[in-house]
Design an enzyme around this catalytic site. Structure first.
Site, PDB file in Angstrom:
ATOM      1  N   LYS A 166      25.535  45.841  43.281  1.00 49.87           N
ATOM      2  CA  LYS A 166      26.696  46.435  42.585  1.00 49.87           C
ATOM      3  C   LYS A 166      27.575  45.262  42.128  1.00 49.87           C
ATOM      4  O   LYS A 166      28.341  44.707  42.892  1.00 49.87           O
ATOM      5  CB  LYS A 166      27.469  47.328  43.562  1.00 49.87           C
ATOM      6  CG  LYS A 166      28.278  48.445  42.916  1.00 49.87           C
ATOM      7  CD  LYS A 166      29.335  48.014  41.947  1.00 49.87           C
ATOM      8  CE  LYS A 166      30.629  47.553  42.580  1.00 49.87           C
ATOM      9  NZ  LYS A 166      31.603  47.082  41.565  1.00 49.87           N
TER      10      LYS A 166
ATOM     11  N   GLU B 280      31.834  36.525  51.764  1.00 50.93           N
ATOM     12  CA  GLU B 280      32.247  35.289  51.084  1.00 50.93           C
ATOM     13  C   GLU B 280      33.567  35.630  50.407  1.00 50.93           C
ATOM     14  O   GLU B 280      33.579  36.350  49.408  1.00 50.93           O
ATOM     15  CB  GLU B 280      31.205  34.868  50.035  1.00 50.93           C
ATOM     16  CG  GLU B 280      29.858  34.511  50.605  1.00 50.93           C
ATOM     17  CD  GLU B 280      29.869  33.189  51.340  1.00 50.93           C
ATOM     18  OE1 GLU B 280      30.812  32.400  51.163  1.00 50.93           O
ATOM     19  OE2 GLU B 280      28.933  32.945  52.112  1.00 50.93           O
TER      20      GLU B 280
ATOM     21  N   CYS C 251      36.523  30.566  43.840  1.00 53.76           N
ATOM     22  CA  CYS C 251      36.958  30.773  45.223  1.00 53.76           C
ATOM     23  C   CYS C 251      37.259  29.456  45.922  1.00 53.76           C
ATOM     24  O   CYS C 251      38.158  29.366  46.745  1.00 53.76           O
ATOM     25  CB  CYS C 251      35.880  31.520  45.992  1.00 53.76           C
ATOM     26  SG  CYS C 251      34.265  30.769  45.793  1.00 53.76           S
TER      27      CYS C 251
ATOM     28  N   GLU D 164      46.220  32.667  47.188  1.00 58.60           N
ATOM     29  CA  GLU D 164      45.210  32.400  46.163  1.00 58.60           C
ATOM     30  C   GLU D 164      45.652  33.020  44.837  1.00 58.60           C
ATOM     31  O   GLU D 164      45.861  34.233  44.754  1.00 58.60           O
ATOM     32  CB  GLU D 164      43.872  33.025  46.598  1.00 58.60           C
ATOM     33  CG  GLU D 164      42.747  32.725  45.641  1.00 58.60           C
ATOM     34  CD  GLU D 164      41.430  33.412  46.031  1.00 58.60           C
ATOM     35  OE1 GLU D 164      41.459  34.587  46.409  1.00 58.60           O
ATOM     36  OE2 GLU D 164      40.390  32.734  45.961  1.00 58.60           O
TER      37      GLU D 164
HETATM   38  P1  NAP Z   1      37.273  42.078  44.599  1.00 52.97           P
HETATM   39  O1  NAP Z   1      38.299  42.793  43.822  1.00 52.97           O
HETATM   40  O2  NAP Z   1      37.384  42.040  46.060  1.00 52.97           O
HETATM   41  O3  NAP Z   1      35.875  42.703  44.145  1.00 52.97           O
HETATM   42  C1  NAP Z   1      34.640  42.199  44.586  1.00 52.97           C
HETATM   43  C2  NAP Z   1      33.589  43.288  44.445  1.00 52.97           C
HETATM   44  O4  NAP Z   1      33.899  44.362  45.348  1.00 52.97           O
HETATM   45  C3  NAP Z   1      33.537  43.910  43.062  1.00 52.97           C
HETATM   46  O5  NAP Z   1      32.224  44.269  42.742  1.00 52.97           O
HETATM   47  C4  NAP Z   1      34.386  45.148  43.242  1.00 52.97           C
HETATM   48  O6  NAP Z   1      34.133  46.140  42.283  1.00 52.97           O
HETATM   49  C5  NAP Z   1      33.948  45.585  44.626  1.00 52.97           C
HETATM   50  N1  NAP Z   1      34.851  46.496  45.317  1.00 52.97           N
HETATM   51  C6  NAP Z   1      36.157  46.755  45.088  1.00 52.97           C
HETATM   52  N2  NAP Z   1      36.622  47.677  45.980  1.00 52.97           N
HETATM   53  C7  NAP Z   1      35.578  48.006  46.774  1.00 52.97           C
HETATM   54  C8  NAP Z   1      35.416  48.884  47.879  1.00 52.97           C
HETATM   55  N3  NAP Z   1      36.419  49.631  48.343  1.00 52.97           N
HETATM   56  N4  NAP Z   1      34.212  48.955  48.469  1.00 52.97           N
HETATM   57  C9  NAP Z   1      33.169  48.211  48.035  1.00 52.97           C
HETATM   58  N5  NAP Z   1      33.268  47.372  46.976  1.00 52.97           N
HETATM   59  C10 NAP Z   1      34.454  47.249  46.363  1.00 52.97           C
HETATM   60  O7  NAP Z   1      37.159  40.562  44.129  1.00 52.97           O
HETATM   61  P2  NAP Z   1      37.109  40.003  42.644  1.00 52.97           P
HETATM   62  O8  NAP Z   1      38.469  40.146  42.059  1.00 52.97           O
HETATM   63  O9  NAP Z   1      35.954  40.593  41.929  1.00 52.97           O
HETATM   64  O10 NAP Z   1      36.755  38.479  42.910  1.00 52.97           O
HETATM   65  C11 NAP Z   1      37.712  37.538  43.198  1.00 52.97           C
HETATM   66  C12 NAP Z   1      37.718  37.200  44.668  1.00 52.97           C
HETATM   67  O11 NAP Z   1      36.409  36.821  45.079  1.00 52.97           O
HETATM   68  C13 NAP Z   1      38.591  36.012  44.966  1.00 52.97           C
HETATM   69  O12 NAP Z   1      39.353  36.258  46.119  1.00 52.97           O
HETATM   70  C14 NAP Z   1      37.588  34.898  45.213  1.00 52.97           C
HETATM   71  O13 NAP Z   1      38.073  33.848  46.015  1.00 52.97           O
HETATM   72  C15 NAP Z   1      36.456  35.620  45.827  1.00 52.97           C
HETATM   73  N6  NAP Z   1      35.198  34.878  45.683  1.00 52.97           N
HETATM   74  C16 NAP Z   1      34.669  34.264  46.764  1.00 52.97           C
HETATM   75  C17 NAP Z   1      33.507  33.522  46.643  1.00 52.97           C
HETATM   76  C18 NAP Z   1      32.902  32.806  47.829  1.00 52.97           C
HETATM   77  O14 NAP Z   1      31.766  32.337  47.720  1.00 52.97           O
HETATM   78  N7  NAP Z   1      33.574  32.698  48.957  1.00 52.97           N
HETATM   79  C19 NAP Z   1      32.882  33.411  45.401  1.00 52.97           C
HETATM   80  C20 NAP Z   1      33.453  34.063  44.318  1.00 52.97           C
HETATM   81  C21 NAP Z   1      34.618  34.796  44.470  1.00 52.97           C
HETATM   82  P3  NAP Z   1      35.045  46.221  40.954  1.00 52.97           P
HETATM   83  O15 NAP Z   1      35.197  44.843  40.415  1.00 52.97           O
HETATM   84  O16 NAP Z   1      34.238  47.066  40.087  1.00 52.97           O
HETATM   85  O17 NAP Z   1      36.337  46.792  41.399  1.00 52.97           O
END
Ligand code: NAP
Length: 496
Positions: A177, A252, A286, A385
């Site tokens: 997903k 992650e 990230c 962040e």
């Molecule tokens: P996010 O809002 O947490 O979303 C991540 C994924 O989770 C998306 O596919 C999102 O879908 C889905 N999601 C949202 N609510 C959910 C729920 N209740 N249950 C299951 N899945 C759900 O994060 P983002 O804004 O996409 O990404 C940015 C974040 O990712 C930053 O904090 C960044 O630091 C972190 N990140 C970490 C790494 C690492 O390797 N540590 C790498 C890349 C990014 P939708 O987008 O469709 O809402």
């Protein structure tokens, strides 16, 4: 273009019959429609993955056949590299050369995990010395089962592949997903996987929103492991959902990574890596080194250089030659970053450059490279962040002070140190509480080296061998020598 879901080896319409727009952040216009999957689709995909895992069509396939398929996926990605990279740039906004790095890495990731799976097969079981000759004890490694992979929008294909490639290599089946903001390159991956003949149900793609398509996967009783990359708040929800079913999770999550720069380093190199550490991929990284600590006697000179070099960064659509900073991924994320910048105006920090929309750029979600200096240690912009092209810089006087400032905070994903004194670099690297430390650089990432965070930045590791073992269970098989007698009930002489 309107996309479909990929479930049980077939491209299908979503149960909802709905789709949502994919928006080009450089033009603010929709250019494709993405299938809006929901709980019904998630359930169908998980059932397909469960069935495909349980009947052994993938996990019991001879490893050499499985890895040959993985290498075909790598070749398929390479054959479509230009198209996928262009799509990634259009969907996400990142400069095209950076998208090309991502897609090349994604292809390599499949080859790398094919090699690891072959090597693991050649090694076979691992013998364990249990200290009693009557027993032959071994460790066998087996796929964990059905994996739900939930991924973010900043490296849309690559973050998915970091999970899909090792999971498939290990013999797992997968439901992916991706983020609803950037799903298109994952649809291309599904097409390649379909074309190379991965058996039905082994890989499934459910596009859609987090709450509608992601949450049902984290709650599904037939999922064995949830592999998640995203923000801390969503990670917490994923972990809570997994706890209900005692499912394995890997997380992650975010970061606010420090970069410690000592005064003995080459100032050009410091400028280059500080800029790269925060402005590549628009700061939507990230591991971005978004808190920079500079030894005081270099501080004024370095600030001056950073300001002048940041102001030369070419901003524009990612597909335009020479552009080094594209638009923020979406309107929502743009407003989020702008909110941080608005609130930072009153925090007491000194803004050196940037702080909002670049002059003359009316369309597109652009934010100029932004640098704050002398930032109060309790300011939101120093502690949280931002996930955009915004860096905070503060001075330090001693190594101990720099380390203490660097380690202060809830995150522990990455850290960087720069100095010509390599012993000092090594000492600092040991004392930083983070999963990834860069010395005299920031951000280079290798598929072969483990990736993941300490503290609130996550649980588990991706990439490298650890990223393969994350999709394998350990099974102990212990055999008693049938020539021996145990004798606890049926006689006492040989009793242990
Ligand atoms: P996010 O809002 O947490 O979303 C991540 C994924 O989770 C998306 O596919 C999102 O879908 C889905 N999601 C949202 N609510 C959910 C729920 N209740 N249950 C299951 N899945 C759900 O994060 P983002 O804004 O996409 O990404 C940015 C974040 O990712 C930053 O904090 C960044 O630091 C972190 N990140 C970490 C790494 C690492 O390797 N540590 C790498 C890349 C990014 P939708 O987008 O469709 O809402």
């Amino acid at each position: 273009m309107t996309t479909q879901l990929y479930i049980d080896g077939i491209f299908v319409e979503p149960a909802s019959g709905r789709s949502f727009p994919a928006v080009d952040p450089a033009t603010e216009s929709a250019f494709a429609s993405v299938a809006a999957g929901n709980a019904t689709d998630a359930d169908r995909a998980v059932n397909a993955a469960r069935h495909a895992f349980d009947d052994g069509r993938w996990s019991q396939l001879p490893v050499a056949e499985r890895t040959a398929v993985l290498r075909q996926i790598a070749a398929g990605i390479r054959a479509n590299l230009d198209e996928i990279a262009a799509l990634e740039t259009r969907d996400n906004g990142k400069p095209l050369p950076e998208a090309i790095w991502d897609i090349e890495d994604a292809a390599f990731c499949f080859d790398y995990y094919a090699d690891l799976a072959d090597a693991a097969e050649a090694r076979g079981d691992t013998a364990v010395d249990v200290g009693d000759d009557r027993f032959d004890s071994r460790i066998r490694r087996e796929p964990v089962g059905v994996v739900a992979a939930i991924t973010p929008w900043n490296f849309p294909l690559l973050m998915a592949v970091w999970k899909v490639a090792p999971a498939l290599a290990a013999g797992c089946t997968v439901v992916l997903k991706p983020s609803e903001l950037c799903s298109l390159s994952c649809v291309e991956l599904a097409k390649i996987i379909d074309a190379v003949g991965v058996p039905a149900g082994v890989f499934n793609l459910v596009t859609g929103s987090g709450p509608e398509a992601g949450a049902p996967l984290t709650e599904h009783a037939l999922v064995d492991k949830v592999a998640f990359t995203g923000s801390v708040p969503t990670g917490r929800k994923v972990m809570q959902a997994a706890a209900a079913g005692i499912r394995t999770v890997s997380l992650e999550l975010g970061g606010k990574s420090p970069f410690i720069v000592f005064a003995d380093c080459d100032i050009d190199k410091a400028v280059e890596w500080i800029l790269f550490g925060i402005f590549w991929n628009k700061g939507e990284v990230c591991s971005a080194t978004s808190r920079v600590l500079v030894e005081r006697r270099l501080y004024p000179r370095l600030l001056e250089r950073l300001k002048s070099e940041a102001e030369k960064i070419v901003i524009g659509p990612g597909d335009q030659a020479g552009v080094k900073l594209g638009p923020i991924v979406s309107k929502n994320q743009y407003e989020k970053v702008m909110g941080f910048l608005d609130r930072a105006q009153h925090c007491g920090a000194q803004r050196l450059t940037g702080g909002g929309r670049p002059d003359g750029m009316e369309t597109g979600y652009y934010i100029a490279p932004t640098i704050y200096a002398d930032v109060p240690l309790d300011a939101e912009i120093w502690c949280e962040e931002v996930f955009g092209p915004v860096v905070c810089i503060n001075p330090f006087d001693t190594e101990d002070e720099a380390i203490s400032l660097a380690n202060n905070g809830p995150f522990g994903l990455a850290g960087a140190v720069m100095s010509d004194d390599l012993e000092r670099c090594d000492r600092v690297a040991s004392r930083l509480r983070a999963g990834i430390i860069w010395v005299n650089c920031s951000q280079p990432t290798f598929i072969q080296a483990p990736w993941g965070g300490y503290k609130s930045s996550g649980i588990g590791r991706e990439l490298g061998e650890a990223g393969f073992e994350a999709y394998r269970e350990l099974k102990q098989i212990t055999r008693f020598d049938h020539h021996e007698t145990w004798g606890w009930y049926l006689g006492t002489e040989n009793a242990q």
